[in-house]
Design a protein around this motif. Sequence first.
Motif, mmCIF file in Angstrom:
data_model
loop_
_atom_site.group_PDB
_atom_site.id
_atom_site.type_symbol
_atom_site.label_atom_id
_atom_site.label_comp_id
_atom_site.label_asym_id
_atom_site.label_seq_id
_atom_site.Cartn_x
_atom_site.Cartn_y
_atom_site.Cartn_z
ATOM 1 N N SER A 194 33.768 39.889 51.174
ATOM 2 C CA SER A 194 34.934 40.174 52.017
ATOM 3 C C SER A 194 36.237 40.056 51.224
ATOM 4 O O SER A 194 37.274 40.547 51.652
ATOM 5 C CB SER A 194 34.970 39.235 53.225
ATOM 6 N N ARG A 195 36.184 39.415 50.042
ATOM 7 C CA ARG A 195 37.379 39.241 49.212
ATOM 8 C C ARG A 195 37.432 40.243 48.055
ATOM 9 O O ARG A 195 38.292 40.149 47.197
ATOM 10 C CB ARG A 195 37.422 37.811 48.681
ATOM 11 N N GLU A 196 36.526 41.215 48.064
ATOM 12 C CA GLU A 196 36.484 42.221 47.006
ATOM 13 C C GLU A 196 37.790 43.026 46.977
ATOM 14 O O GLU A 196 38.323 43.414 48.018
ATOM 15 C CB GLU A 196 35.305 43.173 47.247
ATOM 16 N N ARG A 197 38.314 43.275 45.776
ATOM 17 C CA ARG A 197 39.551 44.034 45.609
ATOM 18 C C ARG A 197 39.447 44.934 44.401
ATOM 19 O O ARG A 197 38.752 44.618 43.439
ATOM 20 C CB ARG A 197 40.762 43.113 45.390
ATOM 21 N N PHE A 198 40.167 46.038 44.441
ATOM 22 C CA PHE A 198 40.342 46.899 43.275
ATOM 23 C C PHE A 198 41.645 46.461 42.623
ATOM 24 O O PHE A 198 42.671 46.377 43.282
ATOM 25 C CB PHE A 198 40.398 48.369 43.701
ATOM 26 N N THR A 199 41.603 46.172 41.324
ATOM 27 C CA THR A 199 42.753 45.565 40.660
ATOM 28 C C THR A 199 44.005 46.414 40.676
ATOM 29 O O THR A 199 45.099 45.897 40.480
ATOM 30 C CB THR A 199 42.428 45.201 39.205
ATOM 31 N N MET A 200 43.899 47.712 40.903
ATOM 32 C CA MET A 200 45.094 48.554 40.907
ATOM 33 C C MET A 200 45.615 48.817 42.313
ATOM 34 O O MET A 200 46.582 49.541 42.490
ATOM 35 C CB MET A 200 44.813 49.877 40.184
#
Length: 127
Positions: free
Chosen positions: A21-27
């Motif tokens: 649930s905390r997954e993010r794309f760095t850009m």
Amino acid sequence: GEYGDRITTQLRKLGSSVDWSRERFTMDEMCSKAVIEAFNKFHEDGLLYRAERLGNWSCALKSAISDIEVDYIDLEGRTFLEVKTHKGNANDPKGRYEFGVLTSFAYPIEDSDEKLIVATTRLETML
């Protein structure tokens, strides 16, 4: 995106135990400030440095990609090839694109007499 999903799928198949649930794309906009801050700290700590290196840019993904994601083809100079994932080059009768030509140019560095020289075979990626 397609490639990010592929990486996530691979990590899940490997049995990674993470809070997805905390997954993010760095850009992503919400993460880019933290990314810039981290890069600046790494540079200040001597972990990042300026050097001459080859970078791989994907126009489709609008992101840098790793060496393992690149299909390498050795060319003997200027060569015209089809790009199956692209609609075709209107400037070529067969819709092919030019490869194997290295173009160099310089960006002036603000408040300096220095210039950053960039060389690319993908001139369309330059601003």
